[in-house]
Scaffold this active site. Structure first.
Site, mmCIF file in Angstrom:
data_model
loop_
_atom_site.group_PDB
_atom_site.id
_atom_site.type_symbol
_atom_site.label_atom_id
_atom_site.label_comp_id
_atom_site.label_asym_id
_atom_site.label_seq_id
_atom_site.Cartn_x
_atom_site.Cartn_y
_atom_site.Cartn_z
ATOM 1 N N ARG A 39 0.846 -1.203 0.000
ATOM 2 C CA ARG A 39 0.000 0.000 0.000
ATOM 3 C C ARG A 39 0.873 1.242 0.000
ATOM 4 N NH1 ARG A 39 -2.958 3.058 3.898
ATOM 5 N NH2 ARG A 39 -1.781 2.025 5.546
ATOM 6 N N ASN A 49 7.901 0.802 0.874
ATOM 7 C CA ASN A 49 8.033 -0.373 0.017
ATOM 8 C C ASN A 49 8.937 -0.157 -1.190
ATOM 9 O OD1 ASN A 49 6.211 -2.171 1.463
ATOM 10 N ND2 ASN A 49 4.580 -0.794 0.820
ATOM 11 N N ARG A 98 -5.537 -2.625 -6.142
ATOM 12 C CA ARG A 98 -6.536 -2.917 -5.115
ATOM 13 C C ARG A 98 -7.601 -1.814 -5.078
ATOM 14 N NH1 ARG A 98 -3.390 -2.537 0.531
ATOM 15 N NH2 ARG A 98 -2.011 -4.017 -0.507
ATOM 16 N N SER A 109 -4.695 -7.283 6.120
ATOM 17 C CA SER A 109 -4.082 -8.083 5.061
ATOM 18 C C SER A 109 -5.075 -9.104 4.525
ATOM 19 C CB SER A 109 -2.836 -8.796 5.589
ATOM 20 O OG SER A 109 -1.847 -7.873 5.963
ATOM 21 N N ARG A 188 16.509 -20.728 36.173
ATOM 22 C CA ARG A 188 16.662 -20.197 34.818
ATOM 23 C C ARG A 188 17.506 -21.162 33.974
ATOM 24 N NH1 ARG A 188 16.030 -14.394 34.610
ATOM 25 N NH2 ARG A 188 17.578 -14.276 32.946
#
Length: 431
Positions: A39, A49, A98, A109, A188
């Protein structure tokens, strides 16, 4: 990597033994699509992106891996932005524009993937690859897809193993306390005594169409474990420099092996120089060459990489060629209009193929060589036609360190390859 694959199937062997495969024995022709959601409205890093990471648009790293894996019948980018569409097509993807309904900040998504599936009914399996995972390699996709196509799972997702002790904040009234989530503080465990936890790393999610129609990660699911060095995610600005260093070391640079580079062909004008011609008051023409760039050339020569400086412009006089040869120790060649043909002749003289050649150019005449070379680069200020053809875009501009930057990248990749070969040798000797 073998150990990681073994862990990938741990806990599923009994399911695999008695399952019936969905596709393998059915004879059904399946269409497997890769889908990257990109997007244009990223809030953390605007247009993240397509922002350049280590010389490549961020989305280019995963598109290269998807295309080169040869596992997909189609590779798609779902976007609402014109510039992202242009980059996606330049890196070999088809584009799904889209709808506004799934392009909002609130869109999930799943909404976007379901829209793609609805508009592409021929697709049986969708591999949703996240653009923010630049260390993805083709073998990751191939091995994970086999869990769907050959082993009967309907949903596969990528994970990385972490050894983090986690605590939860507990608020009571005006005070704040904590409680352990995955450890006994009085006992631990040592790291080597604890398998750690599997955490989604977001690299990819693979689903059958039936699973997508109901939601994600349904039916029979399996995880695919990626080693930590490949598990890189980028969300905010502070992640960027870390990811850039990681991708230079562990990223996928293409089918041609950049570590095999034995010859660099570098254009003088627009790469080694900034393209300007300075004229003195007496009419003498001058160009400037940065010592960082000449040092980079010397570094390559010291590691056995031959460098030839080339030019197809009329700016390269014999006096300049002689001076450049003297300063760099390189052969300097004046080429004609057929740059590709003359480059091929030089390669034939040395019995080299394109995968063993690095090429640095700066404009449209260089495009063919930029496309063919095993590793190619352009300065930051090169025109778009050259940037789209190159495998690497430098941070530095022409004449101000671009050649040095590309030289360092070549040496880094050769060192990376040598280290990997040594690890492979040790692995073979051990097992």
């Amino acid at each position: 990597m073998a150990a990681a694959r073994k862990r990938t199937l741990s806990g599923f062997e009994d399911v695999i033994d008695r399952k019936t495969t969905i596709f393998k024995d059915s004879g059904e022709k399946i269409h497997v699509a890769a889908l990257i959601l990109a997007r244009g409205g990223s809030k953390g890093i605007p247009l993240k992106n397509i922002k350049v990471l280590a010389g490549v648009p961020l989305i280019g790293w995963v598109l290269r891996a998807a295309v080169d894996s040869k596992q997909f019948d189609s590779v798609w980018v779902s976007t609402d932005h014109d510039n992202i569409e242009k980059v996606a097509k330049a890196w070999g993807a088809q584009v799904h524009r889209r709808s506004p309904e799934v392009s909002k900040d609130s869109s999930s998504s799943l909404d976007t993937i379901q829209e793609f599936a609805r508009l592409n009914p021929e697709v049986n399996v969708i591999c949703h690859i996240q653009a923010t995972s630049p260390c993805l390699h083709p073998f990751h996709l191939k091995e994970a897809l086999e869990l769907i196509t050959n082993q009967g799972f309907t949903s596969v997702f990528a994970v990385a193993r972490q050894h983090h002790f986690r605590w939860q904040e507990v608020k009571k009234g005006g005070s704040v306390a904590t409680k352990p989530l995955n450890l006994d503080p009085s006992n631990r465990p040592r790291r080597q005594d604890w398998d750690g936890e599997l955490c989604e790393n977001g690299s990819f999610y693979i689903h059958t169409r039936a699973t997508i129609e109901k939601g994600l990660q349904g039916g029979k699911w399996a995880y695919y474990e990626m080693l930590p060095e490949y598990s890189v995610d980028i969300d905010v600005d502070i992640d960027w420099p870390v990811a850039e260093q990681r991708v230079l070391r562990f990223g996928y640079f293409g089918l041609d092996k950049p570590e095999a580079v034995r010859l660099l062909l570098c254009n003088v004008s627009g790469c080694l120089t900034d393209g300007r011609v300075l004229i003195s008051v007496s009419g003498e023409e001058m160009v400037s060459v940065n010592t960082r760039d000449t040092t980079g050339i010397r570094m390559l020569q010291g590691e056995g990489v031959e460098v030839i400086l080339i030019s197809s412009s009329e700016d390269l006089t014999k006096a300049l060629a002689d001076k450049l040869s003297q300063r760099t120790g390189c052969e300097v060649r004046q080429l004609g209009k057929d740059i590709q043909g003359e480059a091929k002749a030089m390669m034939d003289d040395r019995d080299l193929g394109w995968k063993e050649v690095a090429y640095m150019g700066n404009d449209a005449p260089d495009v063919d060589c930029l496309n063919l070379a095993g590793l190619s680069a352009v300065p930051r200020d090169a025109p778009v036609v050259a940037i789209n053809a190159a495998k690497y875009s430098c941070h530095n501009v022409a004449g101000l360190g671009a050649v040095r930057e590309f030289s360092e990248l070549i040496l880094l990749l050769k060192k990376k390859a040598k280290s990997q070969m040594e690890q492979d040798r040790i692995h073979r000797d051990t097992f």
